[in-house]
Design a protein around this motif. Structure first.
Motif, PDB file in Angstrom:
ATOM      1  N   ALA A  73       0.817  -1.213   0.000  1.00  0.00           N
ATOM      2  CA  ALA A  73       0.000   0.000   0.000  1.00  0.00           C
ATOM      3  C   ALA A  73       0.852   1.263   0.000  1.00  0.00           C
ATOM      4  O   ALA A  73       1.833   1.362   0.737  1.00  0.00           O
ATOM      5  CB  ALA A  73      -0.923  -0.008   1.217  1.00  0.00           C
ATOM      6  N   ASP A  74       0.455   2.223  -0.791  1.00  0.00           N
ATOM      7  CA  ASP A  74       1.045   3.557  -0.717  1.00  0.00           C
ATOM      8  C   ASP A  74       0.549   4.225   0.570  1.00  0.00           C
ATOM      9  O   ASP A  74      -0.611   4.053   0.955  1.00  0.00           O
ATOM     10  CB  ASP A  74       0.624   4.400  -1.919  1.00  0.00           C
ATOM     11  CG  ASP A  74       1.098   3.814  -3.238  1.00  0.00           C
ATOM     12  OD1 ASP A  74       2.166   3.172  -3.239  1.00  0.00           O
ATOM     13  OD2 ASP A  74       0.396   3.984  -4.246  1.00  0.00           O
ATOM     14  N   GLY A  75       1.418   4.990   1.206  1.00  0.00           N
ATOM     15  CA  GLY A  75       1.011   5.713   2.405  1.00  0.00           C
ATOM     16  C   GLY A  75       1.167   4.930   3.685  1.00  0.00           C
ATOM     17  O   GLY A  75       0.894   5.449   4.768  1.00  0.00           O
ATOM     18  N   LEU A  76       1.583   3.651   3.596  1.00  0.00           N
ATOM     19  CA  LEU A  76       1.867   2.842   4.771  1.00  0.00           C
ATOM     20  C   LEU A  76       3.292   2.317   4.680  1.00  0.00           C
ATOM     21  O   LEU A  76       3.810   2.095   3.587  1.00  0.00           O
ATOM     22  CB  LEU A  76       0.900   1.654   4.887  1.00  0.00           C
ATOM     23  CG  LEU A  76      -0.568   1.950   5.165  1.00  0.00           C
ATOM     24  CD1 LEU A  76      -1.377   0.651   5.175  1.00  0.00           C
ATOM     25  CD2 LEU A  76      -0.753   2.689   6.482  1.00  0.00           C
ATOM     26  N   GLU A  77       3.916   2.107   5.823  1.00  0.00           N
ATOM     27  CA  GLU A  77       5.248   1.532   5.841  1.00  0.00           C
ATOM     28  C   GLU A  77       5.450   0.731   7.116  1.00  0.00           C
ATOM     29  O   GLU A  77       4.708   0.886   8.089  1.00  0.00           O
ATOM     30  CB  GLU A  77       6.318   2.616   5.724  1.00  0.00           C
ATOM     31  CG  GLU A  77       6.287   3.635   6.839  1.00  0.00           C
ATOM     32  CD  GLU A  77       7.348   4.705   6.652  1.00  0.00           C
ATOM     33  OE1 GLU A  77       7.643   5.407   7.626  1.00  0.00           O
ATOM     34  OE2 GLU A  77       7.867   4.844   5.530  1.00  0.00           O
ATOM     35  N   PRO A  94       2.475  -1.312  11.674  1.00  0.00           N
ATOM     36  CA  PRO A  94       2.264  -0.386  10.563  1.00  0.00           C
ATOM     37  C   PRO A  94       2.382   1.071  11.020  1.00  0.00           C
ATOM     38  O   PRO A  94       1.976   1.431  12.132  1.00  0.00           O
ATOM     39  CB  PRO A  94       0.832  -0.695  10.116  1.00  0.00           C
ATOM     40  CG  PRO A  94       0.571  -2.088  10.586  1.00  0.00           C
ATOM     41  CD  PRO A  94       1.325  -2.212  11.866  1.00  0.00           C
ATOM     42  N   SER A  95       2.931   1.893  10.161  1.00  0.00           N
ATOM     43  CA  SER A  95       2.959   3.335  10.398  1.00  0.00           C
ATOM     44  C   SER A  95       2.554   4.016   9.096  1.00  0.00           C
ATOM     45  O   SER A  95       2.582   3.410   8.022  1.00  0.00           O
ATOM     46  CB  SER A  95       4.342   3.804  10.851  1.00  0.00           C
ATOM     47  OG  SER A  95       5.302   3.594   9.827  1.00  0.00           O
ATOM     48  N   ALA A  96       2.153   5.281   9.199  1.00  0.00           N
ATOM     49  CA  ALA A  96       1.637   6.010   8.038  1.00  0.00           C
ATOM     50  C   ALA A  96       2.601   7.099   7.614  1.00  0.00           C
ATOM     51  O   ALA A  96       3.181   7.786   8.454  1.00  0.00           O
ATOM     52  CB  ALA A  96       0.274   6.603   8.370  1.00  0.00           C
ATOM     53  N   ASP A  97       2.753   7.259   6.299  1.00  0.00           N
ATOM     54  CA  ASP A  97       3.571   8.346   5.777  1.00  0.00           C
ATOM     55  C   ASP A  97       2.869   9.064   4.628  1.00  0.00           C
ATOM     56  O   ASP A  97       3.496   9.680   3.781  1.00  0.00           O
ATOM     57  CB  ASP A  97       4.944   7.831   5.323  1.00  0.00           C
ATOM     58  CG  ASP A  97       4.855   6.867   4.145  1.00  0.00           C
ATOM     59  OD1 ASP A  97       3.720   6.482   3.777  1.00  0.00           O
ATOM     60  OD2 ASP A  97       5.906   6.498   3.598  1.00  0.00           O
ATOM     61  N   GLY A  98       1.545   8.966   4.618  1.00  0.00           N
ATOM     62  CA  GLY A  98       0.774   9.624   3.571  1.00  0.00           C
ATOM     63  C   GLY A  98      -0.653   9.129   3.564  1.00  0.00           C
ATOM     64  O   GLY A  98      -1.129   8.536   4.536  1.00  0.00           O
ATOM     65  N   SER A  99      -1.343   9.375   2.462  1.00  0.00           N
ATOM     66  CA  SER A  99      -2.720   8.931   2.298  1.00  0.00           C
ATOM     67  C   SER A  99      -2.729   7.477   1.842  1.00  0.00           C
ATOM     68  O   SER A  99      -2.180   7.154   0.781  1.00  0.00           O
ATOM     69  CB  SER A  99      -3.436   9.802   1.274  1.00  0.00           C
ATOM     70  OG  SER A  99      -4.765   9.372   1.083  1.00  0.00           O
ATOM     71  N   PRO A 100      -3.321   6.561   2.630  1.00  0.00           N
ATOM     72  CA  PRO A 100      -3.218   5.132   2.307  1.00  0.00           C
ATOM     73  C   PRO A 100      -4.040   4.726   1.093  1.00  0.00           C
ATOM     74  O   PRO A 100      -5.203   5.080   0.968  1.00  0.00           O
ATOM     75  CB  PRO A 100      -3.739   4.454   3.580  1.00  0.00           C
ATOM     76  CG  PRO A 100      -4.667   5.450   4.186  1.00  0.00           C
ATOM     77  CD  PRO A 100      -4.089   6.798   3.863  1.00  0.00           C
ATOM     78  N   LYS A 101      -3.398   3.972   0.195  1.00  0.00           N
ATOM     79  CA  LYS A 101      -4.092   3.483  -0.986  1.00  0.00           C
ATOM     80  C   LYS A 101      -3.406   2.225  -1.494  1.00  0.00           C
ATOM     81  O   LYS A 101      -2.188   2.166  -1.581  1.00  0.00           O
ATOM     82  CB  LYS A 101      -4.095   4.545  -2.088  1.00  0.00           C
ATOM     83  CG  LYS A 101      -4.857   4.123  -3.346  1.00  0.00           C
ATOM     84  CD  LYS A 101      -4.860   5.208  -4.376  1.00  0.00           C
ATOM     85  CE  LYS A 101      -5.619   4.785  -5.632  1.00  0.00           C
ATOM     86  NZ  LYS A 101      -5.621   5.846  -6.672  1.00  0.00           N
ATOM     87  N   LEU A 102      -4.214   1.226  -1.822  1.00  0.00           N
ATOM     88  CA  LEU A 102      -3.704  -0.019  -2.388  1.00  0.00           C
ATOM     89  C   LEU A 102      -3.960   0.007  -3.891  1.00  0.00           C
ATOM     90  O   LEU A 102      -5.087  -0.199  -4.336  1.00  0.00           O
ATOM     91  CB  LEU A 102      -4.386  -1.231  -1.737  1.00  0.00           C
ATOM     92  CG  LEU A 102      -3.851  -2.608  -2.125  1.00  0.00           C
ATOM     93  CD1 LEU A 102      -2.449  -2.828  -1.563  1.00  0.00           C
ATOM     94  CD2 LEU A 102      -4.789  -3.703  -1.629  1.00  0.00           C
ATOM     95  N   SER A 103      -2.922   0.275  -4.668  1.00  0.00           N
ATOM     96  CA  SER A 103      -3.100   0.381  -6.112  1.00  0.00           C
ATOM     97  C   SER A 103      -3.089  -0.976  -6.797  1.00  0.00           C
ATOM     98  O   SER A 103      -3.695  -1.162  -7.845  1.00  0.00           O
ATOM     99  CB  SER A 103      -2.007   1.269  -6.718  1.00  0.00           C
ATOM    100  OG  SER A 103      -0.723   0.786  -6.373  1.00  0.00           O
ATOM    101  N   GLN A 104      -2.391  -1.946  -6.195  1.00  0.00           N
ATOM    102  CA  GLN A 104      -2.303  -3.281  -6.774  1.00  0.00           C
ATOM    103  C   GLN A 104      -2.601  -4.326  -5.698  1.00  0.00           C
ATOM    104  O   GLN A 104      -1.776  -4.539  -4.821  1.00  0.00           O
ATOM    105  CB  GLN A 104      -0.912  -3.529  -7.366  1.00  0.00           C
ATOM    106  CG  GLN A 104      -0.759  -4.885  -8.047  1.00  0.00           C
ATOM    107  CD  GLN A 104      -1.675  -5.029  -9.253  1.00  0.00           C
ATOM    108  OE1 GLN A 104      -1.778  -4.129 -10.070  1.00  0.00           O
ATOM    109  NE2 GLN A 104      -2.364  -6.141  -9.359  1.00  0.00           N
TER     110      GLN A 104
END
Length: 297
Positions: A73-77, A94-104
């Motif tokens: 996911a984008d926005g998670l690390e 999990p931690s967040a570094d942006g707006s979470p989105k699963l593109s794939q």
């Protein structure tokens, strides 16, 4: 009466050794993949022989219930190494570094193809949001919904290890998040390794899911509302104990739940079976199948 086994299944000694060897450069990814397939074949056989109603892949490639989703996911690390509840295992929180989105969405080895009706286990939105500062509804819509929409499953089990320990409730947040996930496969909220007594008082049974999973080693049967209008995933295998359960005792307990008006019951573990050995887990599943047969008689 049904029976199945969501969550992470223990790896064989051979697979554990293979993954260690891979980390140390002593073997190849191809050799590890072959061992995963052997483990998966054995697990499928165990479930089929036990007569379980839905087949699970045991999440054999998942380091924990969060990691593959977080990495995809984008926005998670991956965050700090964190002790998981009161176990001797650790996970990358999990931690967040942006707006979470699963593109794939995840597929292939992470959600392996299986014969027959299957279930898929994913983290609940409340669990995935734990410690990130992100609204569970945002993670449900941006990350979990596209993953759920991509799977071919009779049931998606949303594993929830933190709700029973939340100091400030969480049911309202979780309910709003679960509203985002409807319209696809049937959903179950699986409250693992904790008491659901207070949660039922707060409205756990009213959440917008098709099934509620309960750890009956920590929850009183009397806490389940009479005439529960959802499938009850009854956590009757103790995933923290290596002692196999007695099928007759499980069947008798299932009878007690039925007397409370539970028309739809599925016998399951009370959490991930990864905390016992593969041999013990196999025996537990065999006994779970026997218990289902006795309870249905």
């Amino acid at each position: 009466m049904q029976a199945f086994a969501p969550g992470i299944y223990p790896r064989s000694d051979e697979l554990v050794q293979a993954t260690r060897d891979l980390d140390r450069g002593r073997t190849s990814q191809e050799a590890v993949d072959e061992q995963v397939e052997r483990d998966l074949g054995e697990l499928v056989s165990v479930q089929q022989e036990a007569g379980l109603d839905l087949v699970a892949d045991g999440m054999l490639r998942w380091q924990d219930v969060f990691r593959p989703i977080v990495e995809a996911a984008d926005g998670l690390e991956k965050g700090a190494l964190t002790r998981f509840l009161d176990t001797n295992t650790f996970y990358r929180a999990p931690s967040a570094d942006g707006s979470p989105k699963l593109s794939q969405p995840l597929n292939g080895g992470y959600i392996a193809p299986l014969p027959g009706p299957r279930l898929v286990t994913l983290p609940s939105p409340f669990a995935l949001a734990h410690g990130t500062g992100i609204d569970p509804a945002a993670l449900a819509e941006g990350v979990l919904k596209p993953q759920i929409e991509s799977v071919d499953a009779e049931l998606v089990v949303l594993e929830e290890p933190f709700l029973a320990r939340a100091e400030n409730g969480g049911l309202d947040e979780l309910g709003a998040a679960l509203e985002k996930l409807g319209g696809g496969p049937k959903l179950a909220l699986w409250v693992t390794f904790g008491s659901a007594d207070t949660l039922f008082e707060q409205g756990l049974a009213d959440l917008p899911v098709d099934a509620i999973g309960v750890d009956f080693y920590a929850t009183k049967a009397s806490s389940v509302p009479e005439g529960l209008g959802k499938t009850l995933l009854a956590g009757v295998l103790d995933a923290r104990s290596s002692i196999p359960e007695e099928p007759s005792e499980i069947a008798a307990f299932a009878g007690e739940l039925r007397e409370r008006g539970g028309e739809k019951i599925a016998l399951v573990p009370n959490g991930d079976l990864q905390y016992v050995s593969a041999a013990v887990a196999s025996e537990k599943l065999a006994r779970l199948g026997n218990a289902k047969t006795e309870a249905a008689a």
